[in-house]
Design a protein around this motif. Sequence first.
Motif, PDB file in Angstrom:
ATOM      1  N   VAL A   1      44.148  37.746  33.351  1.00 49.32           N
ATOM      2  CA  VAL A   1      44.429  39.176  33.244  1.00 49.32           C
ATOM      3  C   VAL A   1      43.100  39.914  33.121  1.00 49.32           C
ATOM      4  N   ARG A   2      42.987  41.065  33.807  1.00 49.38           N
ATOM      5  CA  ARG A   2      41.836  41.960  33.651  1.00 49.38           C
ATOM      6  C   ARG A   2      42.365  43.317  33.182  1.00 49.38           C
ATOM      7  N   VAL A   3      41.814  43.838  32.102  1.00 44.55           N
ATOM      8  CA  VAL A   3      42.218  45.140  31.572  1.00 44.55           C
ATOM      9  C   VAL A   3      41.270  46.179  32.166  1.00 44.55           C
ATOM     10  N   LEU A   4      41.733  46.862  33.197  1.00 44.58           N
ATOM     11  CA  LEU A   4      40.889  47.791  33.931  1.00 44.58           C
ATOM     12  C   LEU A   4      40.685  49.102  33.183  1.00 44.58           C
ATOM     13  N   ILE A   5      41.754  49.644  32.617  1.00 47.56           N
ATOM     14  CA  ILE A   5      41.681  50.880  31.832  1.00 47.56           C
ATOM     15  C   ILE A   5      42.632  50.740  30.645  1.00 47.56           C
TER      16      ILE A   5
ATOM     17  N   THR B   1      39.923  46.009  25.117  1.00 46.65           N
ATOM     18  CA  THR B   1      39.816  47.424  25.449  1.00 46.65           C
ATOM     19  C   THR B   1      38.766  47.616  26.530  1.00 46.65           C
ATOM     20  N   SER B   2      39.161  48.244  27.610  1.00 48.76           N
ATOM     21  CA  SER B   2      38.249  48.525  28.716  1.00 48.76           C
ATOM     22  C   SER B   2      37.268  49.630  28.318  1.00 48.76           C
ATOM     23  N   PRO B   3      36.026  49.586  28.836  1.00 51.82           N
ATOM     24  CA  PRO B   3      35.072  50.656  28.559  1.00 51.82           C
ATOM     25  C   PRO B   3      35.295  51.907  29.398  1.00 51.82           C
ATOM     26  N   VAL B   4      36.234  51.876  30.343  1.00 48.48           N
ATOM     27  CA  VAL B   4      36.449  53.003  31.246  1.00 48.48           C
ATOM     28  C   VAL B   4      36.936  54.225  30.470  1.00 48.48           C
TER      29      VAL B   4
END
Length: 282
Positions: free
Chosen positions: A150-154, A161-164
């Motif tokens: 899994v990749r947490v994009l936003i 927690t994504s940095p976006v």
Amino acid sequence: MQIIRGKEKDIGGFSVRRCLPVAKLRSVGPWVFFDHMGPAMFEPGDGLDVRPHPHVNLATVTYLFEGEILHRDSLGNTQPIKPGDINLMVAGSGIVHSERERPQVREQEHRLHGLQLWHALPQEHEEIAPAFYHYPIEDIPATEVDGVPVRVLIGTAYELTSPVETFCDTLYLEAFLQPGQSLTLPETQESAVYVADGQISIQRVTVPQFALAQLSTNSCVTIHADKKSRIALIGGEPLGERFMHWNFVSSRKSRIEQAMADWKEQRFTPVPGDEKEYIPLP
């Protein structure tokens, strides 16, 4: 659960078509537009050429599976977007950008494939100063959940927690499932799952490739992979009524009408280095 089917290589969103007169949007949380780009194969010398065009009162999120896009905007940013990176362009009070390809990419046969999503901005942020953020692949957090990458994009999910940059509760993640694997999705106020590749089942309902399933509010949902699958989950906080025409999204019809007039009269700031062409107002 509602399933919305797209078309291969031309995936319309759950929103209205952008060329329609100003119209109300359907949304999932803050997300108002979902476009699956490609996969498209380009011969040497050919490539993507999206001429300069404007946006207001929204943010665009570009994420590639294959290929590369050269982003340029009226703030002076020039940034190649590569697979796994996140490009967040906050239109706010107004921005112009183009999406093309670098000469070294165009000179050889290549593929382009990815997703571009738009999310609305909360009313208090609709007219903020435009901004551009680029996050390389190595900055996007990743994990495994029951063996599922899994990749947490936003946003925040699975204790990551994504940095976006976000302006409200916003969720966007992707997962890769092998046949027979299952994944329990994180809960959020509104959510939908899109099958970019493969096929999944949700409570014995089949969700095929290129379909988006809008999930029940505040429900805990487990998806099951019928085939090897790549999925995207979007969701977050609903922001209330929004309107769209072409590339403009706003809580106010009058703001869209003003943006249309400004673009028609070329009152937007042009894109440095890409001033010779532009897409006319439809």
